[in-house]
Design a protein around this motif. Structure first.
Motif, mmCIF file in Angstrom:
data_model
loop_
_atom_site.group_PDB
_atom_site.id
_atom_site.type_symbol
_atom_site.label_atom_id
_atom_site.label_comp_id
_atom_site.label_asym_id
_atom_site.label_seq_id
_atom_site.Cartn_x
_atom_site.Cartn_y
_atom_site.Cartn_z
ATOM 1 N N MET A 73 1.081 -0.790 0.214
ATOM 2 C CA MET A 73 -0.127 -0.506 0.056
ATOM 3 C C MET A 73 0.975 1.438 0.265
ATOM 4 S SD MET A 73 -2.997 0.763 -0.078
ATOM 5 C CE MET A 73 -4.440 0.942 0.018
ATOM 6 N N GLU A 74 1.761 1.102 1.068
ATOM 7 C CA GLU A 74 2.805 2.680 0.676
ATOM 8 C C GLU A 74 3.380 2.755 -0.310
ATOM 9 O OE1 GLU A 74 6.698 3.772 2.575
ATOM 10 O OE2 GLU A 74 5.768 2.206 3.418
ATOM 11 N N ARG A 75 3.826 1.730 -1.235
ATOM 12 C CA ARG A 75 4.226 1.685 -2.594
ATOM 13 C C ARG A 75 3.064 2.832 -3.708
ATOM 14 N NH1 ARG A 75 6.041 -3.427 -5.608
ATOM 15 N NH2 ARG A 75 4.431 -3.358 -6.592
ATOM 16 N N TYR A 76 1.496 2.631 -3.147
ATOM 17 C CA TYR A 76 0.495 3.684 -4.057
ATOM 18 C C TYR A 76 0.447 4.336 -3.805
ATOM 19 C CZ TYR A 76 -0.868 -0.771 -5.893
ATOM 20 O OH TYR A 76 -0.364 -2.204 -6.809
ATOM 21 N N GLU A 77 0.715 5.427 -2.564
ATOM 22 C CA GLU A 77 0.742 6.324 -1.928
ATOM 23 C C GLU A 77 1.879 7.467 -2.381
ATOM 24 O OE1 GLU A 77 0.652 5.604 2.377
ATOM 25 O OE2 GLU A 77 -1.346 4.551 2.633
ATOM 26 N N LYS A 78 2.486 6.831 -2.561
ATOM 27 C CA LYS A 78 4.155 7.030 -2.888
ATOM 28 C C LYS A 78 4.072 7.533 -4.779
ATOM 29 C CE LYS A 78 7.425 5.820 0.256
ATOM 30 N NZ LYS A 78 9.016 4.738 0.378
ATOM 31 N N LEU A 79 3.550 6.616 -5.548
ATOM 32 C CA LEU A 79 2.844 6.984 -6.958
ATOM 33 C C LEU A 79 2.273 8.030 -6.546
ATOM 34 C CD1 LEU A 79 3.673 6.021 -9.556
ATOM 35 C CD2 LEU A 79 2.080 4.693 -9.332
ATOM 36 N N TYR A 80 0.781 7.786 -6.040
ATOM 37 C CA TYR A 80 -0.047 8.891 -5.988
ATOM 38 C C TYR A 80 0.609 10.878 -5.747
ATOM 39 C CZ TYR A 80 -4.690 11.117 -4.722
ATOM 40 O OH TYR A 80 -5.585 12.006 -4.763
ATOM 41 N N GLU A 81 1.454 10.079 -4.410
ATOM 42 C CA GLU A 81 2.029 11.912 -4.230
ATOM 43 C C GLU A 81 2.616 12.537 -5.314
ATOM 44 O OE1 GLU A 81 5.073 12.981 -0.666
ATOM 45 O OE2 GLU A 81 3.647 11.306 -0.105
ATOM 46 N N ALA A 82 3.820 11.182 -5.494
ATOM 47 C CA ALA A 82 4.603 11.886 -6.847
ATOM 48 C C ALA A 82 3.863 12.045 -7.773
ATOM 49 C CB ALA A 82 5.534 10.511 -7.369
ATOM 50 N N ILE A 83 2.781 11.612 -9.160
ATOM 51 C CA ILE A 83 2.042 11.883 -9.639
ATOM 52 C C ILE A 83 1.278 13.321 -9.235
ATOM 53 C CG2 ILE A 83 -0.494 11.541 -10.532
ATOM 54 C CD1 ILE A 83 0.529 8.509 -10.596
ATOM 55 N N ASN A 84 0.828 13.818 -8.233
ATOM 56 C CA ASN A 84 0.094 14.822 -7.646
ATOM 57 C C ASN A 84 1.370 15.982 -7.760
ATOM 58 O OD1 ASN A 84 -2.617 14.059 -7.210
ATOM 59 N ND2 ASN A 84 -1.604 14.013 -5.468
ATOM 60 N N THR A 85 2.443 15.930 -8.211
ATOM 61 C CA THR A 85 3.976 17.017 -8.291
ATOM 62 C C THR A 85 3.721 17.561 -9.791
ATOM 63 O OG1 THR A 85 5.593 15.628 -8.708
ATOM 64 C CG2 THR A 85 4.912 15.543 -6.515
ATOM 65 N N LEU A 86 3.011 16.905 -10.428
ATOM 66 C CA LEU A 86 3.740 16.752 -12.256
ATOM 67 C C LEU A 86 2.273 17.948 -12.600
ATOM 68 C CD1 LEU A 86 2.979 13.075 -13.520
ATOM 69 C CD2 LEU A 86 4.870 14.526 -13.146
#
Length: 64
Positions: free
Chosen positions: A1-14
């Motif tokens: 689950m943590e991996r998805y949260e990090k991906l979501y956070e990274a995508i939100n910086t775009l």
């Protein structure tokens, strides 16, 4: 689950344009060519933009 949260956070910086591209290619299963036609660009520019975004996401995910 943590991996998805990090991906979501990274995508939100775009930027919005970058997010639109990621969503179209990876969540709506569009091809580079289909997306290029949709927004009025050529395929090679989309391919370059995608590579740039993927490098950016990789750097962000390595940082997070």
């Amino acid at each position: 689950m943590e991996r998805y949260e990090k991906l979501y956070e990274a995508i939100n910086t775009l930027s919005e344009d970058e997010k639109d591209l990621v969503i179209a290619l990876y969540f709506k299963d569009m091809t580079d060519k289909e997306y290029a036609n949709l927004i009025g660009f050529n395929q090679s520019s989309i391919t370059r933009k995608k590579a740039k975004i993927l490098r950016k996401l990789k750097e962000l995910l390595d940082f997070l």
